[in-house]
Motif scaffolding. Structure first.
Motif, PDB file in Angstrom:
ATOM      1  N   SER A  17       0.854  -1.183   0.000  1.00  0.00           N
ATOM      2  CA  SER A  17       0.000   0.000   0.000  1.00  0.00           C
ATOM      3  C   SER A  17       0.894   1.237   0.000  1.00  0.00           C
ATOM      4  CB  SER A  17      -0.890   0.012   1.238  1.00  0.00           C
ATOM      5  OG  SER A  17      -0.102   0.217   2.406  1.00  0.00           O
ATOM      6  N   GLN A  18       0.294   2.369  -0.262  1.00  0.00           N
ATOM      7  CA  GLN A  18       1.045   3.621  -0.182  1.00  0.00           C
ATOM      8  C   GLN A  18       1.591   3.812   1.229  1.00  0.00           C
ATOM      9  OE1 GLN A  18      -2.165   6.071  -1.591  1.00  0.00           O
ATOM     10  NE2 GLN A  18      -1.237   6.294  -3.621  1.00  0.00           N
ATOM     11  N   LYS A  19       0.813   3.468   2.230  1.00  0.00           N
ATOM     12  CA  LYS A  19       1.231   3.593   3.630  1.00  0.00           C
ATOM     13  C   LYS A  19       2.403   2.672   3.931  1.00  0.00           C
ATOM     14  CE  LYS A  19       0.364   4.560   8.149  1.00  0.00           C
ATOM     15  NZ  LYS A  19       1.683   4.732   8.712  1.00  0.00           N
ATOM     16  N   GLN A  20       2.367   1.439   3.442  1.00  0.00           N
ATOM     17  CA  GLN A  20       3.463   0.506   3.689  1.00  0.00           C
ATOM     18  C   GLN A  20       4.760   1.000   3.055  1.00  0.00           C
ATOM     19  OE1 GLN A  20       1.350  -2.874   2.069  1.00  0.00           O
ATOM     20  NE2 GLN A  20       1.286  -3.867   4.080  1.00  0.00           N
ATOM     21  N   ALA A  22       5.462   4.134   2.310  1.00  0.00           N
ATOM     22  CA  ALA A  22       5.845   5.335   3.055  1.00  0.00           C
ATOM     23  C   ALA A  22       6.563   4.969   4.350  1.00  0.00           C
ATOM     24  CB  ALA A  22       4.605   6.170   3.355  1.00  0.00           C
ATOM     25  N   ASP A  23       6.023   4.024   5.093  1.00  0.00           N
ATOM     26  CA  ASP A  23       6.649   3.589   6.343  1.00  0.00           C
ATOM     27  C   ASP A  23       8.029   2.997   6.092  1.00  0.00           C
ATOM     28  OD1 ASP A  23       4.418   4.432   7.759  1.00  0.00           O
ATOM     29  OD2 ASP A  23       3.590   2.397   7.996  1.00  0.00           O
ATOM     30  N   THR A  28       5.651  10.234   4.811  1.00  0.00           N
ATOM     31  CA  THR A  28       4.212  10.073   5.014  1.00  0.00           C
ATOM     32  C   THR A  28       3.564   9.472   3.767  1.00  0.00           C
ATOM     33  OG1 THR A  28       3.655  12.254   4.153  1.00  0.00           O
ATOM     34  CG2 THR A  28       4.162  12.103   6.517  1.00  0.00           C
ATOM     35  N   ARG A  29       2.375   8.931   3.972  1.00  0.00           N
ATOM     36  CA  ARG A  29       1.588   8.410   2.845  1.00  0.00           C
ATOM     37  C   ARG A  29       1.308   9.525   1.849  1.00  0.00           C
ATOM     38  NH1 ARG A  29      -3.919   8.534   2.557  1.00  0.00           N
ATOM     39  NH2 ARG A  29      -4.774   7.339   0.843  1.00  0.00           N
ATOM     40  N   GLN A  30       1.089  10.735   2.342  1.00  0.00           N
ATOM     41  CA  GLN A  30       0.804  11.875   1.474  1.00  0.00           C
ATOM     42  C   GLN A  30       1.982  12.164   0.542  1.00  0.00           C
ATOM     43  OE1 GLN A  30       0.077  11.760   4.761  1.00  0.00           O
ATOM     44  NE2 GLN A  30      -2.147  11.805   4.635  1.00  0.00           N
TER      45      GLN A  30
END
Length: 71
Positions: A17-20, A22-23, A28-30
């Motif tokens: 995911s974008q969040k994964q 990013a982490d 950030t996901r943004q």
């Protein structure tokens, strides 16, 4: 700078995911959304982190020239 569909496709191919992503690269996901949408030009350091995480080269994800190496 246009949308980075190669980044989006590579991320999806890794089932991230974008969040994964990013982490994994420390943003950030943004930020990932902005890069994929072509609204943010990442630093070379961030580009390298993204490439290492996705198992791709800088050319594969971020080069904007044509296939023959010309702009």
């Amino acid at each position: 700078m246009g949308k980075n569909l190669r980044l989006k496709a590579s991320r999806a191919a890794k089932d991230m995911s974008q969040k994964q992503l990013a982490d994994a690269v420390g943003v950030t996901r943004q930020t990932i959304i902005a890069i994929e949408n072509g609204d943010y030009n990442p630093t070379i350091r961030l580009c390298i982190e993204i490439c290492l995480t996705l198992g791709k080269t800088l050319d594969e994800l971020f080069w904007e020239g044509d296939e023959h190496g010309e702009n």
